[in-house]
Design a protein around this motif. Structure first.
Motif, short mmCIF file in Angstrom:
data_model
loop_
_atom_site.label_atom_id
_atom_site.label_comp_id
_atom_site.label_asym_id
_atom_site.label_seq_id
_atom_site.Cartn_x
_atom_site.Cartn_y
_atom_site.Cartn_z
N SER A 192 10.82 5.12 -26.67
CA SER A 192 11.05 6.08 -27.74
C SER A 192 11.10 5.48 -29.13
O SER A 192 10.79 6.15 -30.11
CB SER A 192 12.37 6.80 -27.49
N VAL A 232 6.88 10.20 -23.35
CA VAL A 232 7.75 9.26 -24.05
C VAL A 232 9.14 9.28 -23.41
O VAL A 232 9.75 8.24 -23.16
CB VAL A 232 7.82 9.59 -25.54
N LEU A 233 9.65 10.48 -23.14
CA LEU A 233 10.97 10.59 -22.52
C LEU A 233 10.98 9.97 -21.13
O LEU A 233 11.95 9.32 -20.73
CB LEU A 233 11.39 12.05 -22.45
N PHE A 288 14.08 10.69 -30.89
CA PHE A 288 13.76 11.69 -29.88
C PHE A 288 12.36 12.23 -30.18
O PHE A 288 12.11 12.71 -31.28
CB PHE A 288 14.79 12.82 -29.89
N PRO A 289 11.44 12.17 -29.22
CA PRO A 289 10.04 12.53 -29.49
C PRO A 289 9.85 14.02 -29.74
O PRO A 289 10.54 14.86 -29.14
CB PRO A 289 9.32 12.10 -28.21
N LEU A 295 19.24 7.94 -25.13
CA LEU A 295 18.07 8.82 -25.08
C LEU A 295 18.13 9.71 -23.84
O LEU A 295 17.87 10.92 -23.92
CB LEU A 295 16.78 8.00 -25.09
#
Length: 214
Positions: free
Chosen positions: A141, A135-136, A117-118, A175
């Motif tokens: 990710s 990123v999400l 998770f970023p 994610l």
């Protein structure tokens, strides 16, 4: 499928918005094989031990296929471990790799445990304040391995899939639920009981389910 680069490094102090920040995101390619233990690679370390490291997040992995996209977005050439990953790999995409999948790399046996998770440290390294959100949005990710068998890994090692994870939940799907699971609880009941998913993520999903029931 192969390891493009194996990257390790101890935490360093950097500047973030005028304040000192300790981070382990600045890793460098290792020359030759490196021993991997259940807690991670020799010579590697994390600054934030609450959100990084530990048996369920022993190895951070990132697909090299995403580098071209980020180079275009950021307007610069990216070096290996641009996302602080231990293993820069080819052939392990988040849409195809599933929680619980088992891979043999070098003399090690590794299992996919959760998405990466970023966090804001990607912004510190690359500049844009909205880097985690980007990123999400893309789903690019990366993910984490836990170590089932310790051993040695080196750049150039082949990656061989040995087992498929129960439930067949792609990293990309998990994610999404790590971000939106409070409102989209589909799959949360099964994932909250999926033993190959990292404990911290299972507990998060259980809390969200309990809140719904309450």
């Amino acid at each position: 499928m192969e390891v493009i680069s194996l990257n390790v490094g101890k935490p360093v102090k950097v500047d973030y918005r005028g304040k000192p920040l300790e981070t382990g995101i600045y890793k460098l390619p290792a020359m030759g094989p490196v021993r991997l233990h259940t807690g991670g690679f020799d010579g590697d370390g994390q600054a934030d031990l609450v959100n990084h490291g530990g048996p369920d997040k022993a190895v951070c992995v990132y697909p090299v296929e995403h580098y071209a996209y980020w180079e275009e977005q950021l307007g610069k050439k990216l070096e290996n471990s641009a996302f602080g990953e231990n293993l820069t790999v080819r052939g392990l995409l988040e849409t195809e790799v599933c929680i619980g999948d088992v891979y043999e790399i070098g003399s090690c046996l590794l299992q996919v445990s959760q998405p990466r998770f970023p966090c804001f440290k990607l912004s510190q390294k690359h500049g844009p304040a909205d880097m985690p959100a980007k990123v999400l949005a893309t789903g690019y990710s990366g993910f984490y391995f836990r170590v089932l068998r310790e051993g040695m890994i080196a750049a150039g090692d082949a990656i061989v899939k040995r087992e498929s994870g129960a439930g067949s939940f792609p990293v990309r799907r998990v994610l999404y639920l790590m971000e939106h699971g409070r409102t989209d609880r589909s799959d949360l009941p099964e994932l909250s009981e999926l033993e190959t998913l990292s404990l911290v993520t299972r507990e998060k999903f259980r809390r969200w389910l309990s809140a719904e029931e309450g």
